[in-house]
Design an enzyme around this catalytic site. Structure first.
Site, mmCIF file in Angstrom:
data_model
loop_
_atom_site.group_PDB
_atom_site.id
_atom_site.type_symbol
_atom_site.label_atom_id
_atom_site.label_comp_id
_atom_site.label_asym_id
_atom_site.label_seq_id
_atom_site.Cartn_x
_atom_site.Cartn_y
_atom_site.Cartn_z
ATOM 1 N N GLU A 54 -10.746 -11.226 -37.126
ATOM 2 C CA GLU A 54 -11.955 -10.424 -36.981
ATOM 3 C C GLU A 54 -13.009 -10.695 -38.045
ATOM 4 O OE1 GLU A 54 -12.807 -8.317 -34.480
ATOM 5 O OE2 GLU A 54 -11.010 -9.065 -33.487
ATOM 6 N N SER A 103 11.538 12.057 15.480
ATOM 7 C CA SER A 103 11.745 13.411 16.016
ATOM 8 C C SER A 103 11.482 14.506 15.003
ATOM 9 C CB SER A 103 13.178 13.543 16.554
ATOM 10 O OG SER A 103 13.349 12.723 17.692
#
Length: 816
Positions: A245, A512
């Site tokens: 960084e 069903s």
């Protein structure tokens, strides 16, 4: 011949006292008034010059306000006019001198002297202005005369001198203007900076889900661990961060001009943004002070604050704050939180490889982190290690060891951050409700952790054993109380392999099990379980359903047709009741999926979810419809300490006063005498089996007196199973889950009144609160706040006081 130094004498002159030399009046008497006039003219000239300079200064001032160009033109015009006037004056003076010489040579001594005396006595005294003008003209004439006598291009020299001075003054003016402009820009940039505040950034709302015992199930949103000083962190962690960084972190004063230039050059060379110029200090400023807005003004503010922060805090303190506050993806803020989230360990125990992969996450935390994209995180971590080696922060042996560890490194998140089918589902629900809440939100889940673990094992073992033999590869389970509180949810065999939730998101044909709304519609129309109807072949525009065994039973009762799951009788019943009536009853039961109004709908040809069908059966047990499933028992607002209950019941629910009892009796007969015999247990049990065409789906949904459970078995690719029916494997799974939950608590069906949910009064204060008038009124006048219904009805709903904002007037209480 006479001596040129001795004036000639006239013939009539004689030596004696009365003789006067002819040159005496010109040589002695005339110069005296001329010297006086020149002195006065010089004084007048300098006075006029000072006034002219004053006027010139004022003119320059006016020129500065109206434009440098106009002022320059005026000065050039003034100089030109002065030059022309001076030239004319010199020419006139020369002509006068020539005339005077001519007159003086012809006149005699007496006449000349007399005329001078007469002129001096007759000439009026000049005014000061006239003398000044005359002095100016004389001075100009003398200056031009001197310039005429110079040999080395005097005009060019003057022009060069003027150019030099004009350049100097111009540069000075531009410098002053630049300083003023820079100061103005700086004031504009920093006028709204929070220089007096140094607070951590506002966290995103945190969602914490706990079970009823208070144990944390999972968390979402911002996650922060305890603050860790820099000297307690491993030394390679700040080095890894600085390597990727800000390599010159220890050298620059907060703003790295060299780094900015290098980044600009690389970005221009590559034709895109490949490198940034922000230092760690600038990044900390963005985290602590500034919003993420990307403007030139924000960049200037960032630089100013970075310089000030360096002077006030120093390098070590800045690095410490940065490591404790930077965002690292998946909700983790700071290295201590990231170490816990990704590796389930304190930051003090991070290895070099783990430090490198966390440092690699900083640049794009949402896209590149060990959880979302491990491969890219590893690649970037290799870059971090390479830079550290090149800078001689680590030796070759440490580099090789860390690289080897990095190749096999896997994230190990803590259980509270791990996903599950229930966690994913309840998170969506909580986020819907959290829109009405500001700040952290604590959710008490309805989940029974013990039952959840047992249900997961039951499904996994069933599919691995009997399911594999029958060609079934997946299944799903939902268990809930009659008021809709989900106690267990299993969306598949293995969450790690597939996160698709088959309990909530899979749309399958219910077979069903969909006969429930058909027979309930008949009861609504006035039929009862003993009403008779024919079970015979039927053909409706080419649609000719058959019973499962291929035989027909003739005249049967509704109870028998439902218990034996007779298809032909059910389709005929649906035609007599009306398909639209069947759809309407389905909607009242809470089935929200698309239902196709065709005769086959009565046999479950339209796709539904297991959760929807389980809600419909829960409505029969509860005696009211619809029932909305929920995974949230209550909400606790972090900022206020107020607890709110969340119910799965709809305040506008329809009570099933007349139809509930006969429907319960038919459902119980299915378990006692019909297709669901394998679900029988000691005590009350009822339900319905379901099988879709070619055994692609097998269902059983039923309930005891206190728990509703739905089970589905099938394949994700919708391929047929080997003769699997709802009365087989799904029913067996259902029975095991019910027994794991404690079985039935009664021998008969409970009353509808006993299923009324007990809802917690809203406004329960965890700590003393200074609630406003509206909240006190809400606690007194509105004992329950239906957060779900209110948040869906009003976009401006606020859970803290159960109020919403109408189009006009003050906020009002939500009474839904």
């Amino acid at each position: 011949m006479t001596d040129d130094k001795t004036p000639d004498r006239p013939d009539h002159a004689t030596d004696g006292a009365g003789a006067e030399p002819l040159a005496a009046p010109r040589g002695d008497t005339a110069p005296a008034p001329q010297d006086a006039d020149l002195s006065q003219a010089a004084r007048a000239f300098w006075a006029a010059l000072m006034r002219a300079l004053g006027r010139g200064g004022r003119g320059l001032g006016r020129a500065a306000s109206t434009g440098i160009g106009q002022g320059g033109a005026a000065l050039r015009g003034l100089s030109s006019r002065a030059a022309r006037t001076g030239t004319a004056a010199v020419d006139k003076l020369r002509a006068q001198r020539e005339t005077a010489r001519s007159s003086g040579g012809d006149a005699g001594p007496e006449t000349q002297g007399g005329s001078q005396d007469t002129a001096q006595s007759a000439a009026p005294r000049l005014s000061l202005g006239a003398r000044a003008v005359q002095g100016w003209r004389n001075a100009t004439a003398r200056r031009r005369a001197r310039l005429d006598q110079r040999k080395l291009r005097p005009a060019a020299t003057v022009r060069a001198t003027r150019w030099v001075w004009r350049t100097v003054f111009g540069l000075a003016f531009l410098l002053l203007l630049g300083i003023v402009l820079a100061g103005g820009v700086l004031v504009w940039a920093v006028r709204d900076l929070p220089l007096a505040d140094m607070l951590p950034p506002l966290e995103e709302p945190t969602l914490t889900v706990e079970d009823e015992a208070g144990d944390t199930l999972f968390t979402r949103g911002a996650y922060r661990a305890g603050y860790v000083p820099l000297d307690e962190m491993p030394g390679h962690l700040p080095q890894a961060v600085s390597a990727i960084e800000d390599r010159r972190f220890r050298e620059h004063p907060g703003v790295d001009i060299e780094g900015i230039g290098r980044a600009m050059w690389r970005n221009i060379s590559s034709g895109g943004v490949v490198e940034g110029g922000s230092t760690i200090t600038q990044q900390l400023v963005k985290v602590l002070y500034l919003d993420p807005e990307r403007t030139y003004k924000r960049k200037l503010q960032e630089m100013v604050l970075a310089l000030g922060l360096e002077r006030q805090l120093g390098k070590d303190r800045i690095m410490e704050l940065y490591l404790n506050s930077t965002y690292l993806g998946a909700g983790a803020w700071g290295m201590p939180a990231a170490a816990q989230l990704y590796f389930d360990k304190p930051v003090q125990e991070l290895s070099l490889a783990q430090s490198a992969i966390l440092a690699a996450t900083i640049r794009a935390p949402s896209a590149i982190n060990p959880e979302s994209d491990l491969d890219r995180a590893r690649e970037r971590a290799e870059v971090v290690l390479s830079v550290m080696r090149d800078l001689e922060w680590i030796d070759a042996a440490a580099f090789e060891s860390a690289s080897a560890e990095l190749a096999t490194l896997e994230p190990t998140p803590p259980p509270a951050r791990a996903g599950s089918y229930f966690a994913d589902w309840v998170l969506d629900e909580a986020q819907e409700l959290s829109g009405a809440v500001d700040g952290p939100l604590n959710v008490t889940a309805t989940l029974d952790m013990e039952l959840q673990a047992k249900a997961e094992k039951i499904l996994r073992d069933a599919i691995a054993g009997r399911g594999a033999e029958a060609g079934a590869s997946q299944g799903a389970i939902v268990a809930m109380t009659p008021d809709g509180r989900v106690r267990a949810m299993v969306g598949g065999v293995d969450y790690e392999t597939s996160q698709f939730n088959r309990a909530t998101d899979a749309m399958r044909q219910p077979g069903s099990t969909f006969k429930l709304p058909v027979y309930l519609a008949a009861l609504v129309m006035g039929a009862d379980p003993d009403t008779r109807l024919p079970d015979e072949p039927i053909d409706i525009d080419g649609y000719a359903p058959e019973n499962f065994n291929g035989r027909y039973a003739g005249m049967v009762t509704l109870r028998e047709a439902f218990t034996r799951s007779l298809n032909a009788a059910t389709v005929r019943l649906a035609q007599e009741v009306g398909i639209e009536q069947v759809i309407e009853v389905s909607r009242q039961l809470g089935i929200e999926s698309d239902l196709t109004p065709t005769p086959s709908l009565a046999l479950g040809s339209s796709e539904v979810s297991l959760l929807d069908m389980t809600e419909a059966y829960a409505a029969i047990l509860a005696g009211r419809a619809p029932i909305a499933a929920t995974g949230i028992a209550s909400l606790k607002l972090g900022d206020t300490g107020v607890a709110l209950s969340v119910s799965g019941s709809d305040p506008n629910a329809v009570k099933l006063n007349r139809t509930r009892k006969p429907m319960l009796s038919m459902l119980r007969d299915v378990v006692q005498n019909g297709t669901g015999k394998r679900a029988a247990i000691d005590g009350f049990a009822a339900g319905k089996t379901g099988t879709s065409q070619n055994s692609r789906d097998a269902w059983f949904i039923g309930f005891t007196d206190r728990l509703v459970v739905g089970v589905w078995v099938g394949n994700d690719d919708n391929s047929p199973m080997n003769d699997v029916t709802g009365g087989g494997l799904p029913t067996e799974i259902w029975r095991e889950v019910v027994l794991a939950a404690g079985g039935a608590g009664a021998a008969r069906a409970p009353s509808a009144e006993s299923q009324t949910p007990v809802r917690v009064r809203r406004g329960t204060d965890v700590t003393s609160t200074n609630a406003d008038r509206l909240r006190r009124t809400a606690a007194q006048e509105q004992p329950n706040c239906n957060v779900r219904a209110c948040s869906r009805a009003y976009r401006s709903f606020r859970a803290s006081d159960c109020s919403f904002q109408p189009y006009s007037g003050p906020r009002k209480l939500c009474t839904r």
